[in-house]
Design an enzyme around this catalytic site. Structure first.
Site, short mmCIF file in Angstrom:
data_model
loop_
_atom_site.label_atom_id
_atom_site.label_comp_id
_atom_site.label_asym_id
_atom_site.label_seq_id
_atom_site.Cartn_x
_atom_site.Cartn_y
_atom_site.Cartn_z
CB SER A 243 35.82 37.57 36.99
OG SER A 243 37.19 37.52 36.96
CE LYS A 247 38.18 37.86 42.93
NZ LYS A 247 38.91 36.73 42.45
CG HIS A 385 39.19 35.22 33.15
ND1 HIS A 385 38.80 34.54 34.28
CD2 HIS A 385 38.83 36.51 33.35
CE1 HIS A 385 38.26 35.39 35.13
NE2 HIS A 385 38.25 36.60 34.59
C1 GTR Z 1 41.94 39.26 37.81
C2 GTR Z 1 42.03 38.89 39.23
C3 GTR Z 1 41.09 37.79 39.55
C4 GTR Z 1 39.72 37.99 38.90
C5 GTR Z 1 39.75 38.82 37.63
C6 GTR Z 1 38.52 39.60 37.23
O1 GTR Z 1 42.92 40.16 37.44
O2 GTR Z 1 43.33 38.53 39.47
O3 GTR Z 1 41.03 37.60 40.93
O4 GTR Z 1 38.80 38.42 39.78
O5 GTR Z 1 40.70 39.78 37.65
O6 GTR Z 1 37.69 40.00 38.02
O7 GTR Z 1 38.44 39.87 36.03
#
Ligand code: GTR
Length: 403
Positions: A243, A247, A385
């Site tokens: 996540s 990045k 996710h």
């Molecule tokens: C979300 C965000 C994503 C992702 C994620 C995370 O809310 O929109 O870009 O990076 O968080 O890091 O859990």
């Protein structure tokens, strides 16, 4: 400033037509045909663009770093591993700004051992239920397990062992290392935080700083330490991240070619997914909800992706010719799984300059059907996710024959 939080589509049919900026056309308009010109010219152009417009510029390797090994236990994990905790002080003269690396080294493997590295979300103590792990004293998000007034507590020990499965890494013969991202820079907007307070004064442009840039910079400082530890094979370090931390892993892997393999899990927009494919999280949303992640210049692309002269396939291409794997999940529409796949496909021309083939498929793959070639890998797993044993199964398969 930003007032309009534009909702993007989650319906494939509604994705507008877009064109990606070219990887292989130099700023002077010439087309590049060789890996050498990529390395000597185009790579630098793309890095400069991404630093200026998105991730900011971090300082070079500090001259006065100190590494303090404050814990060694060769009987960790019931004797399977040696635990080390190392404090990296970025500038010897300012010992209040540091990150702690938690490392486990398999006792059975021949040294130096290859290592898997990843940042964590709320402190090293979450990585394993081991009472000897130092609990972070840095700021943690309120929603973190057991957090009291933004500080981590005993209740968080071992809370996220599945995210970064250290014991499994040891059993597979790898060393494992993790660092709390918030030690490097806390995940909220405040220009006087941690690494910022140390380094902003060295930069001419205060607006050219980003938290993701800082996290990536911290990962390179961990590599500086691995180069000094003779139990670790610094030539075989796999960089991973989930996540937002994916990045950072991608940006670190893009810039720092000492990382041998890069694996990104659901890093989405600002990581591996294309912004210009307006599906899932928008630029507007990301900068409004997470204003700390990117530098100030990035704000101008809110509702304005057509103006971007860059996109995330460029970050992926900077990893070439090293192996790169993207894992994602079917229900994680915010991160745009298809946009993650298309971004990887769009990075292929650079792998091809090095003589490697593209992925063996052109269409977005079916769920639970991993696809690999020598240098690239991708899977779309079922579910939401996060990161699961299925993701790690596939990462281990990919790593094994490529490290
Ligand atoms: C979300 C965000 C994503 C992702 C994620 C995370 O809310 O929109 O870009 O990076 O968080 O890091 O859990």
């Amino acid at each position: 400033m930003l007032t309009n939080l534009k909702a993007q589509t989650l319906v494939e049919k509604e994705v507008p037509v877009y064109t990606l900026p070219s990887l292989t056309i130099l700023n002077n308009g010439q087309e590049i045909k060789t890996a050498k010109v990529w390395e000597n010219k185009r790579r630098d152009e793309i890095i400069a663009l991404l630093k200026n417009e998105m991730y900011g510029t971090m300082p070079e390797k500090p001259k006065r770093m100190a590494f303090k090994v404050f814990d060694v236990d060769s009987n960790a994990l019931n004797g399977k591993a040696t635990r080390k905790q190392v404090r990296v002080i970025f500038d010897k003269k300012v010992d209040s700004v540091f990150m702690d690396i938690l490392i486990y080294i398999p006792n059975k493997s021949r040294q130096p051992v290859p290592l898997i590295l990843g940042l964590n979300f709320a402190g090293n103590q979450e990585a394993l239920n081991d009472p000897k792990i130092k609990i972070t004293e840095s700021w943690v998000a309120k929603k973190s397990k057991g957090a009291i007034n933004n500080k981590a507590s005993e209740a968080s020990r071992g809370y996220s062992t599945d995210v970064f499965p250290i014991e499994r890494m040891i059993d597979e013969g790898y060393a494992a290392a993790t660092i709390y991202a918030g030690d490097i820079n806390p995940d909220y907007f405040n220009l006087t935080n941690a690494v910022q307070s140390l380094y902003l004064k060295l930069q001419n442009r205060k607006d050219n700083f980003s938290t993701i840039g800082a996290w990536a910079w911290g990962l390179s400082r961990a590599m500086d330490y691995f180069e000094k530890d003779n139990q670790i094979d610094e030539k075989r370090v796999v960089l991973t991240g989930l996540s937002r931390l994916g990045k950072a892993a991608l940006w670190a892997g893009a810039l720092d070619q000492r990382f041998a393999i890069v694996i990104s899990t659901e890093s989405g927009k600002g990581g591996d997914a294309l912004f210009k494919r307006e599906f899932g999280e928008s630029v507007d949303r990301i900068i409004k909800v997470f204003p700390q992640w990117f530098c100030a210049n990035f704000n101008k692309y809110a509702n304005n992706v057509a103006q971007m002269q860059f996109d995330q396939h460029m970050v992926l291409a900077l990893v070439a010719p090293r192996p790169l794997y993207i894992g994602t999940a079917q229900e994680d529409l915010n991160e745009d799984p298809k946009g993650e796949f298309l971004s990887l496909k769009a990075a292929e021309p650079i792998y091809k300059l090095y003589g490697f083939k593209g992925l063996p498929i052109n269409e977005f793959p079916k769920v639970n059907s991993p696809v690999h070639n020598e240098k690239m890998g991708f899977h779309l797993r079922e579910g939401k996710h996060g990161i699961t044993a299925y993701d790690w199964d596939n990462y281990f398969v990919f790593i094994k024959s490529r490290l």
